[in-house]
Design a protein around this motif. Sequence first.
Motif, PDB file in Angstrom:
ATOM      1  N   UNK A 133      39.866 -13.560  43.633  1.00 21.43           N
ATOM      2  CA  UNK A 133      40.268 -12.636  43.612  1.00 21.43           C
ATOM      3  C   UNK A 133      39.631 -11.924  42.166  1.00 21.43           C
ATOM      4  N   UNK A 134      40.213 -12.384  41.143  1.00 19.89           N
ATOM      5  CA  UNK A 134      39.831 -12.008  39.548  1.00 19.89           C
ATOM      6  C   UNK A 134      38.377 -12.286  39.723  1.00 19.89           C
ATOM      7  N   UNK A 135      38.038 -13.184  40.472  1.00 18.07           N
ATOM      8  CA  UNK A 135      36.305 -12.704  39.484  1.00 18.07           C
ATOM      9  C   UNK A 135      35.680 -12.063  40.017  1.00 18.07           C
ATOM     10  N   UNK A 136      35.881 -12.002  41.555  1.00 24.13           N
ATOM     11  CA  UNK A 136      35.070 -11.460  42.454  1.00 24.13           C
ATOM     12  C   UNK A 136      35.042  -9.864  42.250  1.00 24.13           C
ATOM     13  N   UNK A 162      26.017  -4.881  42.669  1.00 23.09           N
ATOM     14  CA  UNK A 162      26.422  -3.909  43.299  1.00 23.09           C
ATOM     15  C   UNK A 162      27.449  -4.859  44.389  1.00 23.09           C
ATOM     16  N   UNK A 163      28.718  -3.991  44.695  1.00 21.88           N
ATOM     17  CA  UNK A 163      29.414  -4.514  45.824  1.00 21.88           C
ATOM     18  C   UNK A 163      28.694  -5.226  46.639  1.00 21.88           C
ATOM     19  N   UNK A 164      27.735  -4.418  47.695  1.00 19.17           N
ATOM     20  CA  UNK A 164      26.942  -5.138  48.809  1.00 19.17           C
ATOM     21  C   UNK A 164      26.595  -6.392  48.148  1.00 19.17           C
ATOM     22  N   UNK A 165      25.784  -6.360  46.614  1.00 19.70           N
ATOM     23  CA  UNK A 165      25.257  -7.971  46.624  1.00 19.70           C
ATOM     24  C   UNK A 165      25.988  -9.270  46.733  1.00 19.70           C
ATOM     25  N   UNK A 166      26.600  -8.561  45.524  1.00 23.16           N
ATOM     26  CA  UNK A 166      28.266  -9.319  46.021  1.00 23.16           C
ATOM     27  C   UNK A 166      29.149  -9.792  47.092  1.00 23.16           C
ATOM     28  N   UNK A 174      29.564 -16.338  35.768  1.00 23.58           N
ATOM     29  CA  UNK A 174      30.773 -15.837  36.296  1.00 23.58           C
ATOM     30  C   UNK A 174      30.491 -16.826  38.067  1.00 23.58           C
ATOM     31  N   UNK A 175      30.097 -17.387  38.137  1.00 27.12           N
ATOM     32  CA  UNK A 175      30.665 -17.800  39.545  1.00 27.12           C
ATOM     33  C   UNK A 175      30.338 -19.239  39.027  1.00 27.12           C
ATOM     34  N   UNK A 176      29.917 -20.077  38.047  1.00 30.09           N
ATOM     35  CA  UNK A 176      30.079 -20.957  37.758  1.00 30.09           C
ATOM     36  C   UNK A 176      31.415 -21.813  37.219  1.00 30.09           C
TER      37      UNK A 176
END
Length: 141
Positions: free
Chosen positions: A102-105, A113-117, A54-56
């Motif tokens: 925002x879309x990718x987040x 988990x949101x904390x890991x993101x 997703x990040x790439x």
Amino acid sequence: MRRMILLSVSLMLCMVGMAQEKKFSPEKFEADLAAYITKEAKLTNEEAAKFFPLLREMHQKQRGLYKRMRQAGKERPASEEGCANAISERDRLDIELKKLEQCYHKKMVQVLPASKVYDAIKAENQFHRRMMKGWQKGRHH
């Protein structure tokens, strides 16, 4: 938002400068970034396998927007109307960039988990700042 865009543009300029001074390797940069994020966000192998594609993908789409931003800012328009249009286009691209993030987040939060993101986003920003500092030190010596 402007700070993030400036950081991203600065990073791209850094990469260009590094490519001219040293043999910049995009593959090494990506690997170093992934290792740093994995360590700082404490991602497991399974989490990393979900997160980094997703990040790439996001980075690839961001590069397209950055390219359009550079093209839009290459030459100063001759007229006031042209300048106003250029400003509007730059603002539109800035907003498009933020919406893309925002879309990718949101996608990332669906697989981790949101904390890991949150920690991964923070780690990526730290990595970029460290790269910039290292590049700046290298330029002054």
